[in-house]
Motif scaffolding. Structure first.
Motif, PDB file in Angstrom:
ATOM      1  N   VAL A 197       0.869  -1.187   0.000  1.00 20.42           N
ATOM      2  CA  VAL A 197       0.000   0.000   0.000  1.00 20.42           C
ATOM      3  C   VAL A 197       0.902   1.231   0.000  1.00 20.42           C
ATOM      4  CG1 VAL A 197      -1.807   1.272   1.209  1.00 20.42           C
ATOM      5  CG2 VAL A 197      -1.793  -1.239   1.267  1.00 20.42           C
ATOM      6  N   HIS A 198       0.791   2.010  -1.073  1.00 24.75           N
ATOM      7  CA  HIS A 198       1.567   3.236  -1.240  1.00 24.75           C
ATOM      8  C   HIS A 198       1.163   4.241  -0.161  1.00 24.75           C
ATOM      9  CE1 HIS A 198       3.004   6.928  -3.182  1.00 24.75           C
ATOM     10  NE2 HIS A 198       3.686   6.175  -4.033  1.00 24.75           N
ATOM     11  N   PRO A 199       2.112   5.065   0.303  1.00 27.82           N
ATOM     12  CA  PRO A 199       1.745   6.048   1.330  1.00 27.82           C
ATOM     13  C   PRO A 199       0.609   6.986   0.928  1.00 27.82           C
ATOM     14  CG  PRO A 199       3.991   6.425   0.490  1.00 27.82           C
ATOM     15  CD  PRO A 199       3.562   5.075   0.029  1.00 27.82           C
ATOM     16  N   HIS A 200       0.449   7.225  -0.374  1.00 29.47           N
ATOM     17  CA  HIS A 200      -0.690   8.048  -0.803  1.00 29.47           C
ATOM     18  C   HIS A 200      -2.017   7.462  -0.321  1.00 29.47           C
ATOM     19  CE1 HIS A 200       1.847  10.579  -3.048  1.00 29.47           C
ATOM     20  NE2 HIS A 200       1.679  10.103  -4.260  1.00 29.47           N
ATOM     21  N   GLU A 201      -2.105   6.121  -0.351  1.00 35.73           N
ATOM     22  CA  GLU A 201      -3.375   5.457  -0.010  1.00 35.73           C
ATOM     23  C   GLU A 201      -3.383   4.911   1.415  1.00 35.73           C
ATOM     24  OE1 GLU A 201      -2.005   4.497  -3.326  1.00 35.73           O
ATOM     25  OE2 GLU A 201      -3.256   6.170  -3.991  1.00 35.73           O
ATOM     26  N   ALA A 202      -2.458   5.363   2.253  1.00 31.20           N
ATOM     27  CA  ALA A 202      -2.354   4.817   3.611  1.00 31.20           C
ATOM     28  C   ALA A 202      -3.677   4.900   4.372  1.00 31.20           C
ATOM     29  CB  ALA A 202      -1.254   5.547   4.383  1.00 31.20           C
ATOM     30  N   GLN A 203      -4.426   5.964   4.139  1.00 35.21           N
ATOM     31  CA  GLN A 203      -5.683   6.111   4.880  1.00 35.21           C
ATOM     32  C   GLN A 203      -6.743   5.097   4.434  1.00 35.21           C
ATOM     33  OE1 GLN A 203      -7.048  10.122   4.278  1.00 35.21           O
ATOM     34  NE2 GLN A 203      -6.701  10.049   2.071  1.00 35.21           N
ATOM     35  N   TYR A 235       3.017  15.279  -1.220  1.00 34.43           N
ATOM     36  CA  TYR A 235       1.596  15.417  -1.535  1.00 34.43           C
ATOM     37  C   TYR A 235       0.703  15.320  -0.303  1.00 34.43           C
ATOM     38  CZ  TYR A 235       2.695  15.093  -6.508  1.00 34.43           C
ATOM     39  OH  TYR A 235       3.184  15.341  -7.765  1.00 34.43           O
ATOM     40  N   ASP A 236       1.166  14.582   0.711  1.00 37.57           N
ATOM     41  CA  ASP A 236       0.372  14.424   1.941  1.00 37.57           C
ATOM     42  C   ASP A 236      -1.061  13.973   1.639  1.00 37.57           C
ATOM     43  OD1 ASP A 236       2.133  14.961   4.125  1.00 37.57           O
ATOM     44  OD2 ASP A 236       2.097  17.088   3.625  1.00 37.57           O
TER      45      ASP A 236
END
Length: 275
Positions: free
Chosen positions: A70-76, A107-108
């Motif tokens: 899971v890429h950090p972009h989609e962590a949530q 990008y947060d």
């Protein structure tokens, strides 16, 4: 022989011509591609594995190996169901690493605390299956904050496992590369090393030992000069190797040979398995 150690082969941007794209890679002497299994988010991280199986054994086609993560972009979006999927995927023999995982403060897209939690959760699963990790790290502008946090986490949470990993598309400073190598990591360089403003990356690339280095495209992103701005593809990993050869006063064949050998050694893959 070349290996593209990081490409997003499941990108919909390849849906119309994936066969031809892989044929061009083979003609460019690319014999293996590590297909990064992050999909469009946790629901589709299985696609890289599917591609590995779909193309397995095809003549004049690079061997496709897979990751899952899971890429950090989609962590949530990384809930219990996503972690269960990752757990299942990492049990598959074609899935040789967990990633790309890590921190993205540029990008947060997900809160930083969530990114850190999910980073650690995925490291725990990877460790359970003794799979190395592929790191994505992007700091905020004019900062090393994400690199500092990533290396701190690797040193405390991951290094004791002794499984190592890859710093993908390296953009950090020499100290970050050195600390990662001390933890058993390889340093992978992408097409951005050819960009005019990338001298800080080239300065690090000159210092990284040849036996700790990989090349990648990060396709479809970061096409190297002279194709910058176009859709990137695995065949163009040759351009990355050529730039590394130029700055290190080596032949492109030497860089190809070393980076291929490094990949095979790190993942315990024989050259015959890669064809």
């Amino acid at each position: 022989m070349l290996i593209d150690s990081h490409a997003h082969l499941d990108s919909p941007r390849y849906d119309e011509d994936r066969d031809a794209l892989l044929e061009r890679a083979w003609q460019a002497d690319v014999r293996s591609v590590l297909s990064i299994g992050i999909g469009d988010g946790p629901d589709t991280m299985y696609r890289a594995l599917e591609l590995s199986r779909e193309y397995a054994g095809r003549p004049e086609t690079p061997r496709i190996l897979a990751t899952a993560g899971v890429h950090p972009h989609e962590a949530q979006l990384c809930d219990e169901a996503a972690l269960t999927k990752l757990n299942n995927l990492l049990q598959e023999p074609e899935v040789i690493a967990c990633g790309e995982i890590g921190l993205d403060y540029f990008y947060d897209h997900s809160p930083r605390d969530t990114q850190k939690t999910v980073f650690r959760q995925q490291m725990e699963i990877a460790a359970a299956y003794k799979k190395p990790i592929i790191i994505h790290c992007r700091p905020s502008d004019n900062s090393t904050n994400a690199w500092d946090d990533t290396l701190d986490t690797i040193e405390t949470e991951w290094a004791p496992k002794g499984l190592g990993g890859i710093l993908h598309c390296f953009t950090g400073e020499w100290d970050h590369a050195r600390r990662a190598m001390d933890c058993g990591f390889l340093i992978s360089f992408a097409g951005n090393i050819t960009f005019p403003k990338a001298q800080p990356i080239r300065d690090v690339a000159v210092q990284v030992p040849l036996d700790r280095m990989l090349v990648e495209t990060d396709a479809p992103f970061l096409a190297p000069v002279p194709n910058r701005g176009k859709r990137n593809e695995p065949a163009w990993v040759a351009g990355v190797a050529e730039k590394l050869a130029e700055i290190r006063n080596l032949s492109a064949d030497e860089v190809a040979s070393h980076t291929t050998e490094n990949f095979h050694r790190f993942f315990s893959i024989t050259a015959s398995m890669a064809h």
